[in-house]
Design a protein around this motif. Structure first.
Motif, PDB file in Angstrom:
ATOM      1  N   ALA A   1       0.836   3.965  -2.975  1.00 50.28           N
ATOM      2  CA  ALA A   1       0.487   5.344  -2.628  1.00 50.28           C
ATOM      3  C   ALA A   1       1.635   6.291  -2.982  1.00 50.28           C
ATOM      4  O   ALA A   1       1.402   7.420  -3.428  1.00 50.28           O
ATOM      5  CB  ALA A   1       0.148   5.445  -1.145  1.00 50.28           C
TER       6      ALA A   1
ATOM      7  N   PHE B   1       0.633  10.115  -3.170  1.00 50.11           N
ATOM      8  CA  PHE B   1       0.029  10.336  -1.858  1.00 50.11           C
ATOM      9  C   PHE B   1       1.105  10.151  -0.791  1.00 50.11           C
ATOM     10  O   PHE B   1       1.222   9.091  -0.174  1.00 50.11           O
ATOM     11  CB  PHE B   1      -1.132   9.377  -1.620  1.00 50.11           C
ATOM     12  CG  PHE B   1      -2.252   9.548  -2.611  1.00 50.11           C
ATOM     13  CD1 PHE B   1      -3.082  10.644  -2.538  1.00 50.11           C
ATOM     14  CD2 PHE B   1      -2.467   8.606  -3.602  1.00 50.11           C
ATOM     15  CE1 PHE B   1      -4.119  10.808  -3.451  1.00 50.11           C
ATOM     16  CE2 PHE B   1      -3.496   8.758  -4.514  1.00 50.11           C
ATOM     17  CZ  PHE B   1      -4.320   9.866  -4.442  1.00 50.11           C
TER      18      PHE B   1
ATOM     19  N   ILE C   1      -0.088   9.307   3.031  1.00 53.10           N
ATOM     20  CA  ILE C   1      -0.581   7.938   3.181  1.00 53.10           C
ATOM     21  C   ILE C   1       0.575   6.951   3.040  1.00 53.10           C
ATOM     22  O   ILE C   1       0.649   5.961   3.778  1.00 53.10           O
ATOM     23  CB  ILE C   1      -1.687   7.647   2.144  1.00 53.10           C
ATOM     24  CG1 ILE C   1      -2.902   8.541   2.417  1.00 53.10           C
ATOM     25  CG2 ILE C   1      -2.089   6.190   2.167  1.00 53.10           C
ATOM     26  CD1 ILE C   1      -3.965   8.477   1.347  1.00 53.10           C
ATOM     27  N   ALA C   2       1.472   7.219   2.106  1.00 56.74           N
ATOM     28  CA  ALA C   2       2.617   6.325   1.897  1.00 56.74           C
ATOM     29  C   ALA C   2       3.507   6.292   3.135  1.00 56.74           C
ATOM     30  O   ALA C   2       3.965   5.227   3.557  1.00 56.74           O
ATOM     31  CB  ALA C   2       3.422   6.768   0.685  1.00 56.74           C
TER      32      ALA C   2
ATOM     33  N   VAL D   1       0.842  -1.201   0.000  1.00 52.99           N
ATOM     34  CA  VAL D   1       0.000   0.000   0.000  1.00 52.99           C
ATOM     35  C   VAL D   1       0.874   1.247   0.000  1.00 52.99           C
ATOM     36  O   VAL D   1       0.592   2.218  -0.727  1.00 52.99           O
ATOM     37  CB  VAL D   1      -0.955  -0.003   1.211  1.00 52.99           C
ATOM     38  CG1 VAL D   1      -1.628   1.355   1.381  1.00 52.99           C
ATOM     39  CG2 VAL D   1      -1.999  -1.088   1.057  1.00 52.99           C
ATOM     40  N   ALA D   2       1.950   1.243   0.767  1.00 54.39           N
ATOM     41  CA  ALA D   2       2.849   2.394   0.810  1.00 54.39           C
ATOM     42  C   ALA D   2       3.519   2.624  -0.542  1.00 54.39           C
ATOM     43  O   ALA D   2       3.644   3.765  -0.986  1.00 54.39           O
ATOM     44  CB  ALA D   2       3.904   2.190   1.886  1.00 54.39           C
TER      45      ALA D   2
ATOM     46  N   LEU E   1       1.631   6.906  -6.722  1.00 57.56           N
ATOM     47  CA  LEU E   1       0.515   7.762  -7.122  1.00 57.56           C
ATOM     48  C   LEU E   1       0.607   9.171  -6.557  1.00 57.56           C
ATOM     49  O   LEU E   1      -0.219  10.022  -6.886  1.00 57.56           O
ATOM     50  CB  LEU E   1      -0.812   7.117  -6.706  1.00 57.56           C
ATOM     51  CG  LEU E   1      -1.146   5.794  -7.414  1.00 57.56           C
ATOM     52  CD1 LEU E   1      -2.439   5.220  -6.863  1.00 57.56           C
ATOM     53  CD2 LEU E   1      -1.230   5.985  -8.912  1.00 57.56           C
TER      54      LEU E   1
END
Length: 56
Positions: A15, A20, A23-24, A11-12, A18
């Motif tokens: 993110a 983010f 969030i990362a 997920v990191a 992309l």
């Protein structure tokens, strides 16, 4: 627990790609904490098995 560390790491990475950053960073921090907890539990389990093994 190692599974969740890898999930948060993925997920990191996604993110981060992309854009983010917040969030990362948070997901990477959670992944790092879970990984270290996994390592500590692994070492404790190995030590417990070595010293608390079956007797003759």
């Amino acid at each position: 627990m190692l599974y969740w560390a890898v999930v948060f790491l993925v997920v990191a990475i996604i993110a981060g790609v992309l854009g983010f950053g917040g969030i990362a960073g948070a997901a990477a921090g959670i992944a790092r904490i879970l990984f270290f907890i996994f390592l500590i539990l692994l070492v404790l389990t190995l030590v417990a098995n070595i010293f608390g093994g079956q007797g003759p």
